[in-house]
Design an enzyme around this catalytic site. Structure first.
Site: not given
Ligand code: NAD
Length: 485
Positions: A180, A255, A288, A386
């Site tokens: 997906k 992750e 990331c 973040e």
């Protein structure tokens, strides 16, 4: 909704790929390019029905693929890698149009790495060593048995690279896959389906389910027919994915996000430190692993700030398709507003922008100025959450203990970057950092043999090398008594 879109001159299917066929949905979603803000494709908007179709197709294909001899699976996966190599210019152009990443990086490094993901795991499969040992005359034989259907859900910041980093080992391990892709950059996954089909991957072994996360993604990860869920994305979504998979006790590999420290000691090579600090703005900060918290030792702090300011002022922001561009746009208006919200709140909290600090008004659109905050109060949002945009912070420290305390002062633990001229210090400090990967005097050196993943809220599990097979397979030990006749 048309079945194909023409993007940068490349024809791409906007439908799902299920059981070896293009499948439509009643509804579609608009795929908007961040470069010019126009809709480049109307893409099939799958939901529970399409997720179920895709999982069923994968389950049907699974036994055949699982029992295909490893050498044959490896041959087909190499052929997929070669198909990607042939398509590098098209894949690069479409990815750039979709998410605004630099065309030159897509063409020169990212898409070749996508192909490498297939070649590496094909080779690894061919050489997977089964450990054998003896217990009082009994033999133990360990094997990696294919698990079933792997659901792979991926983010938009490096769509095809991150998809294939999970899809390739899942297929190598003998699983069927339902991928997906992200709704903000869904197109290269569709092209991957074409490459896999052309390479001879049997129908149903790889399926691409298009759609929005809360609909197609949620239905897929909570589907009882799924044996593994591999998710890459934000911490908040990771929690939802884990909860969805928990209902079926499906193992998850997560992750997730990061807020990685970039620690520079006074004994480091300052030229290299400045150069590498500038690289943390790569992909407009939508990485990331980026070391977004610059921690610099007292004696070099002021010179570092001055040199970094100068270097960032020299970055060229603009159309990511142009060769000279260093920084492209952010991926979508919603994300742009999110980044801008972080910047505004950081100011309100008392931080000061030494560089940038807002949208690039000259360019307009989704271009955001590379930003560096100093004087952020300890524990404030900009130091702990973040942003996923071109926004770094700078803090000073004195000595190893303070460096480690500041570096570990978030709930994340994805990566850490450490600059020092002292090998002993490198060993001491890296052993105290909480991170899945520590880079010493370097950054982004990625070897697929190495374990990769995050500690704390940055994830669950490790992939890469044999760790990928540990996740995508059912590891089994067969213990056999001595044969007496
Ligand atoms: P996101 O969590 O919003 O979305 C990721 C994927 O999950 C998308 O495909 C989305 O459609 C899907 N999704 C959304 N809601 C869902 C739900 N309820 N159930 C199932 N699937 C759902 O993340 P994003 O904004 O696309 O990506 C940015 C994030 O990804 C950042 O936090 C970044 O750090 C992280 N990231 C991590 C790594 C890593 O390797 N650790 C790599 C790249 C990006």
């Amino acid at each position: 909704m048309g079945a194909n879109a023409i993007v940068e001159g490349v024809e791409v299917s906007t439908l799902h790929w299920i059981g070896g066929q293009r499948v439509a949905s009643d509804e579609s979603f608009a795929d908007v390019s961040p470069i010019h803000g126009t809709t480049i494709a109307e893409v099939a908007r799958g939901g529970a029905r399409e997720a179920d179709l895709a999982v069923r197709a994968a389950r049907e294909a699974f036994p055949g693929w699982a029992s295909t001899p490893p050498a044959e699976r490896a041959r087909i996966l190499h052929a997929v890698g070669e198909g990607i190599e042939r398509r590098v210019p098209e894949l690069a152009a479409v990815e750039t149009a979709d998410n605004g990443s630099l065309l030159r990086s897509m063409r020169n490094s990212v898409m070749p790495r996508v192909a490498h993901n297939f070649h590496f795991f094909a080779d690894k499969l061919a050489r997977l060593a089964h450990e054998g040992f003896e217990t009082r005359g009994h033999t133990n034989r360990v094997s990696w048995d294919p698990a079933g259907v792997a659901a792979v859900v991926t983010p938009w910041n490096a769509p095809l690279m991150l998809a294939t980093w999970r899809v390739a080992p899942a297929l190598a391990a003998g699983n069927a896959v339902v991928l997906k892709p992200p709704e903000w950059a869904p197109l290269t996954a569709s092209m991957l389906a074409d490459a896999a089909h052309e390479a001879g991957l049997p129908d149903g072994v790889l399926n691409v389910l298009q759609g929005v996360g809360e609909e197609a993604g949620a239905a897929l990860v909570s589907h009882p027919g799924v044996a593994r869920v591999a998710f890459t994305g934000s911490v908040a979504t990771g929690r939802l994915v884990a909860a969805g998979a928990a209902a079926n006790l499906t193992p998850v590999s997560l992750e997730l996000g990061g807020k990685s420290p970039f620690v520079a000691f006074a004994d480091a090579d300052l030229d290299a430190v400045v150069r590498q600090a500038v690289n943390q703005y790569d992909n407009a900060g939508q990485v990331c692993l980026a070391g977004t918290r610059l921690l610099v030792e007292d004696p070099i702090h002021d010179e570092f700030l001055e040199r970094l300011t100068r270097a960032v002022a020299g970055l060229r922001q603009g159309d990511p398709r142009e060769e000279a561009t260093d920084l492209g746009p952010l991926v979508a208006r919603e994300h742009f507003d999110r980044v801008d919200g972080f910047v505004k709140r950081a100011r309100a909290d008392g931080a000061r922008a030494a560089i940038g600090g807002g949208p690039n008004d000259e360019l307009g659109g989704l271009y955001y100025r590379p930003t560096l905050f100093v004087d952020a109060p300890e524990g404030s949002e900009i130091l702990t959450q973040e942003v996923f945009g071109p926004v770094l912070t700078l803090q000073r420290f004195s000595g190893e203990d303070e460096a480690v305390a500041l570096a570990n002062a978030t709930d994340y633990g994805l990566a850490a970057i450490l600059y020092t001229g002292d090998p002993g210090r490198a060993e001491r400090v890296s052993s105290r950092l909480v991170a899945g990967t520590v880079w010493v005097n370097c950054f982004f050196v990625r070897d697929l043999r190495a374990p990769f993943g995050g500690s704390r809220n940055s994830g669950i599990g490790r992939e890469g090398g044999v760790w990928s097979f540990d996740f995508y397979a059912d590891v089994k030990n067969v213990c056999t008594a001595p044969w007496t006749r």
